[in-house]
Scaffold this motif. Structure first.
Motif, PDB file in Angstrom:
ATOM      1  N   ILE A   2       0.831  -1.206   0.000  1.00 53.98           N
ATOM      2  CA  ILE A   2       0.000   0.000   0.000  1.00 53.98           C
ATOM      3  C   ILE A   2       0.868   1.260   0.000  1.00 53.98           C
ATOM      4  O   ILE A   2       0.658   2.180  -0.787  1.00 53.98           O
ATOM      5  N   VAL A   3       1.857   1.257   0.883  1.00 51.35           N
ATOM      6  CA  VAL A   3       2.726   2.432   0.985  1.00 51.35           C
ATOM      7  C   VAL A   3       3.414   2.708  -0.345  1.00 51.35           C
ATOM      8  O   VAL A   3       3.440   3.846  -0.828  1.00 51.35           O
ATOM      9  N   SER A   4       3.941   1.665  -0.994  1.00 51.85           N
ATOM     10  CA  SER A   4       4.670   1.937  -2.228  1.00 51.85           C
ATOM     11  C   SER A   4       3.707   2.374  -3.342  1.00 51.85           C
ATOM     12  O   SER A   4       4.060   3.226  -4.156  1.00 51.85           O
ATOM     13  N   SER A   5       2.483   1.843  -3.341  1.00 52.41           N
ATOM     14  CA  SER A   5       1.522   2.314  -4.356  1.00 52.41           C
ATOM     15  C   SER A   5       1.115   3.758  -4.094  1.00 52.41           C
ATOM     16  O   SER A   5       0.975   4.557  -5.024  1.00 52.41           O
ATOM     17  N   LEU A   6       0.910   4.081  -2.820  1.00 49.30           N
ATOM     18  CA  LEU A   6       0.497   5.452  -2.479  1.00 49.30           C
ATOM     19  C   LEU A   6       1.574   6.450  -2.878  1.00 49.30           C
ATOM     20  O   LEU A   6       1.283   7.549  -3.351  1.00 49.30           O
ATOM     21  N   LEU A  45     -11.960   7.675   9.423  1.00 44.77           N
ATOM     22  CA  LEU A  45     -11.469   6.304   9.388  1.00 44.77           C
ATOM     23  C   LEU A  45     -12.014   5.673   8.116  1.00 44.77           C
ATOM     24  O   LEU A  45     -13.231   5.665   7.894  1.00 44.77           O
ATOM     25  N   LYS A  46     -11.143   5.198   7.258  1.00 48.63           N
ATOM     26  CA  LYS A  46     -11.598   4.608   6.001  1.00 48.63           C
ATOM     27  C   LYS A  46     -11.115   3.166   5.939  1.00 48.63           C
ATOM     28  O   LYS A  46      -9.925   2.894   6.081  1.00 48.63           O
ATOM     29  N   TYR A  47     -12.063   2.254   5.743  1.00 46.80           N
ATOM     30  CA  TYR A  47     -11.704   0.831   5.714  1.00 46.80           C
ATOM     31  C   TYR A  47     -11.758   0.288   4.288  1.00 46.80           C
ATOM     32  O   TYR A  47     -12.669   0.607   3.530  1.00 46.80           O
ATOM     33  N   TYR A  48     -10.802  -0.549   3.963  1.00 46.27           N
ATOM     34  CA  TYR A  48     -10.776  -1.160   2.630  1.00 46.27           C
ATOM     35  C   TYR A  48     -10.376  -2.621   2.732  1.00 46.27           C
ATOM     36  O   TYR A  48      -9.669  -3.025   3.667  1.00 46.27           O
ATOM     37  N   ASP A  49     -10.818  -3.412   1.711  1.00 43.32           N
ATOM     38  CA  ASP A  49     -10.257  -4.750   1.597  1.00 43.32           C
ATOM     39  C   ASP A  49      -9.746  -5.020   0.184  1.00 43.32           C
ATOM     40  O   ASP A  49      -9.294  -6.105  -0.118  1.00 43.32           O
ATOM     41  N   VAL A  50      -9.837  -3.965  -0.653  1.00 40.31           N
ATOM     42  CA  VAL A  50      -9.277  -4.083  -2.006  1.00 40.31           C
ATOM     43  C   VAL A  50      -8.339  -2.893  -2.211  1.00 40.31           C
ATOM     44  O   VAL A  50      -8.759  -1.740  -2.083  1.00 40.31           O
ATOM     45  N   ASP A 107      -9.447  -0.153  -4.704  1.00 37.44           N
ATOM     46  CA  ASP A 107     -10.455   0.811  -4.229  1.00 37.44           C
ATOM     47  C   ASP A 107      -9.798   1.906  -3.395  1.00 37.44           C
ATOM     48  O   ASP A 107     -10.128   3.084  -3.493  1.00 37.44           O
ATOM     49  N   LEU A 108      -8.903   1.448  -2.564  1.00 37.41           N
ATOM     50  CA  LEU A 108      -8.194   2.370  -1.668  1.00 37.41           C
ATOM     51  C   LEU A 108      -7.458   3.429  -2.491  1.00 37.41           C
ATOM     52  O   LEU A 108      -7.601   4.630  -2.268  1.00 37.41           O
ATOM     53  N   LEU A 109      -6.705   2.975  -3.466  1.00 38.56           N
ATOM     54  CA  LEU A 109      -5.919   3.907  -4.279  1.00 38.56           C
ATOM     55  C   LEU A 109      -6.834   4.843  -5.070  1.00 38.56           C
ATOM     56  O   LEU A 109      -6.549   6.034  -5.202  1.00 38.56           O
ATOM     57  N   ASP A 110      -7.929   4.280  -5.551  1.00 42.32           N
ATOM     58  CA  ASP A 110      -8.901   5.074  -6.286  1.00 42.32           C
ATOM     59  C   ASP A 110      -9.438   6.227  -5.444  1.00 42.32           C
ATOM     60  O   ASP A 110      -9.504   7.371  -5.894  1.00 42.32           O
ATOM     61  N   ASP A 111      -9.810   5.899  -4.214  1.00 41.64           N
ATOM     62  CA  ASP A 111     -10.355   6.913  -3.311  1.00 41.64           C
ATOM     63  C   ASP A 111      -9.333   7.999  -3.020  1.00 41.64           C
ATOM     64  O   ASP A 111      -9.643   9.186  -3.007  1.00 41.64           O
ATOM     65  N   ILE A 112      -8.127   7.586  -2.741  1.00 45.08           N
ATOM     66  CA  ILE A 112      -7.097   8.561  -2.393  1.00 45.08           C
ATOM     67  C   ILE A 112      -6.799   9.457  -3.587  1.00 45.08           C
ATOM     68  O   ILE A 112      -6.680  10.673  -3.463  1.00 45.08           O
ATOM     69  N   ARG A 113      -6.728   8.838  -4.757  1.00 44.21           N
ATOM     70  CA  ARG A 113      -6.497   9.611  -5.973  1.00 44.21           C
ATOM     71  C   ARG A 113      -7.598  10.668  -6.138  1.00 44.21           C
ATOM     72  O   ARG A 113      -7.338  11.832  -6.383  1.00 44.21           O
ATOM     73  N   ALA A 114      -8.842  10.212  -5.926  1.00 47.36           N
ATOM     74  CA  ALA A 114      -9.974  11.126  -6.083  1.00 47.36           C
ATOM     75  C   ALA A 114      -9.935  12.215  -5.023  1.00 47.36           C
ATOM     76  O   ALA A 114     -10.166  13.394  -5.313  1.00 47.36           O
ATOM     77  N   ALA A 115      -9.623  11.814  -3.796  1.00 49.16           N
ATOM     78  CA  ALA A 115      -9.568  12.809  -2.714  1.00 49.16           C
ATOM     79  C   ALA A 115      -8.498  13.834  -3.021  1.00 49.16           C
ATOM     80  O   ALA A 115      -8.672  15.033  -2.794  1.00 49.16           O
ATOM     81  N   MET A 116      -7.377  13.359  -3.548  1.00 52.22           N
ATOM     82  CA  MET A 116      -6.287  14.269  -3.876  1.00 52.22           C
ATOM     83  C   MET A 116      -6.681  15.216  -4.990  1.00 52.22           C
ATOM     84  O   MET A 116      -6.249  16.357  -5.033  1.00 52.22           O
TER      85      MET A 116
END
Ligand code: GDP
Length: 477
Positions: A391-395, A452-457, A460-469
């Motif tokens: 996750i960290v390296s993708s972020l 607090l944001k929960y993910y299991d995929v 999805d997580l990266l998508d949300d962060i990208r959008a938030a950014m």
């Protein structure tokens, strides 16, 4: 009478986003081009530590003086130091030992008073202020409330125990706050202590001490046998010199409450760390929702003093009630003005209690809208170290020239109170991958408005962060 947020920000030389953030916290969501009324404007002006000048009694136009101290008024001030580290590694012992290096304590004949902060004077006359509440909770809580008083952090690591969970937290908090750190490797009187091992282990957490080719100063100490305390002091002074800490002592005082309580004999008392100006007996002030007139000033040696300048911690008597830690103290020109501001602040606090809004996301977005802000801070927790790393390296890959993800901390395991306090202080969301927050952490997150944001995929997580950014997500993110 009315002024837009942007115009007010401009006059105060503050960032519009910071004003919008403050207004949002007061329960007044506005955009930068919206007009706010005079009361609100006045409150904001004093919240931001500026003064208001009435042109005349009848003139309703309020002029906000751009209240940045001119360069020539600035004078050197003592550094303010916080000590952090794992439990039992010797924070309290070190604070006590450092206190013992004070050269004036003995001659003053005063009794050591625990007022939440103390100042030591060295033989050469230089001074250092230590915050007397060790640990990162106090540090983060102050920072989350905008009372970022610490200049330098000393991280204590017991040489016989090495890096432990709270050491890592302390490192994360220090980095998130962008504060320089000094590593004190403690308990070096113990035969089992191994300083080199500590220095090497620190590399794993991106802390490179000088001996390892980095720039972080470290020093081997013993709080018990008082080993190398002078060297630690010297390193703090060296760091302080690099920071070129200054303040204008010749102006009405502003300070921050370090601790406060109701004293049986003396009434409400608060320890205030003066940030600029000089606080004097007789001064009329507002502190948080309270106000008052300084009846007495008592220093950390229990001695009554007449005035306290920048970086000096002092206990004040004469407050209308007990303020909270991190409340701002501002000296004002008269009692009517003090009561007015205090009443307004009290009503804002009351309002906040009834409409507790998730401040962190709003401020996150307003920070994003601000060109000066180029980082998107997050805290990452996941079920396994492997997922954390993925996750960290993708972020880290999703940023662009304008904005980058900043990982405040990452690790395997559930979301804890300390994750929340770290996130709150930096107004960051917490990302949980296949993990949840414990009850206590949830409670604090709600209170402090941490998302607090929960993910299991991961996708999805990266998508949300990208959008938030990209600033595309609604406030429900
Ligand atoms: P804190 O929890 O980090 O504030 O740690 P304390 O200051 O309470 O110290 C925890 C324990 O370690 C106490 O029993 C201290 O006496 C002991 N201690 C602290 N510093 C030293 C040191 O330099 N040498 C030795 N041998 N013991 C120490």
């Amino acid at each position: 009478e009315a002024i837009t947020v942007a115009e007010l920000a401009n006059r105060m030389a503050e960032r519009t986003a910071d004003l919008v953030k403050s207004l949002f916290k007061m329960g007044t969501p506005v955009t930068s081009n919206q007009v706010i009324d005079q009361d609100t404007a006045e409150l904001l002006v004093s919240e931001f530590g500026h003064n208001i000048r009435r042109v005349s009694e009848s003139d309703v136009d309020i002029v906000t003086e751009v209240d940045v101290d001119e360069d020539e008024t600035l004078q050197p001030r003592a550094p303010v130091v916080t000590i952090m580290g794992h439990v039992d590694h010797g924070k309290t012992s070190l604070l006590d030992a450092l206190r013992g290096t004070d050269v004036v304590a003995g001659e003053a004949g005063g009794i050591t008073q625990h007022i939440g902060a103390y100042m030591v004077t060295q033989k050469d006359g230089s001074q250092i202020t230590f915050l007397d509440t060790p640990g990162h909770e106090a540090f983060s809580a102050m920072r989350a409330r905008g009372a970022d008083v610490t200049d330098i952090v000393v991280i204590v690591v017991a040489g016989d125990d090495g890096i432990r969970p709270q050491t890592i937290e302390a490192i994360n908090h220090t980095k998130a706050a962008n504060k320089p750190m000094i590593v004190a490797i403690n308990k070096m009187d113990k035969p089992g202590s191994n300083a080199q091992k500590v220095r090497e282990a620190l590399l794993q957490y991106d802390v490179q001490v000088e001996a390892m080719g980095g720039e972080v100063q470290d020093v081997e100490v013993s709080a018990t046998s008082k080993l190398n305390l002078d060297e630690l002091i010297e390193k703090i002074q060296l760091q302080a010199e690099i920071l070129e800490l200054t303040a204008n002592p010749d102006r009405p005082a502003e300070g921050v409450v370090v601790e406060a309580q109701l004293d049986k004999g003396r009434g409400p008392v608060a320890t205030v760390l003066v940030r600029r100006g000089t606080l004097k007996t007789g001064d009329i002030f507002v502190v948080g929702p309270e106000s008052g007139k300084v009846r007495a000033l008592v220093d950390d040696k229990g001695k009554q003093i007449k005035s306290a300048g920048p970086s000096v911690p002092v206990e004040i008597l004469g407050i209308s009630g007990v303020p909270s830690a991190a409340d701002q103290l501002t000296v004002v020109e008269n009692e009517a003005r003090a009561r007015e501001v205090a009443a307004y602040r009290a009503s804002v606090i009351q309002q906040k209690r009834t409409t507790s809004a998730p401040a962190s996301l709003e401020s996150m977005f307003s920070a994003l809208r601000d060109k000066q802000s180029q980082q998107f801070p997050v805290v990452v927790k996941a079920d396994a170290q492997g997922s954390v790393e993925a996750i960290v390296s993708s972020l880290q890959k999703i940023g662009n020239d304008d904005i980058q993800v900043r990982i405040l901390s990452s690790g395997a395991g559930g979301i804890t109170e300390s994750d929340v306090s770290l996130a709150a202080a930096s107004k960051a969301p917490i990302i949980g991958f296949n993990v949840r927050a414990n009850a206590k952490a949830r409670e604090i997150a709600t209170r402090d408005g941490v998302a607090l944001k929960y993910y299991d995929v991961i996708y999805d997580l990266l998508d949300d962060i990208r959008a938030a950014m990209a600033g595309q997500l609604g406030p429900e993110f």
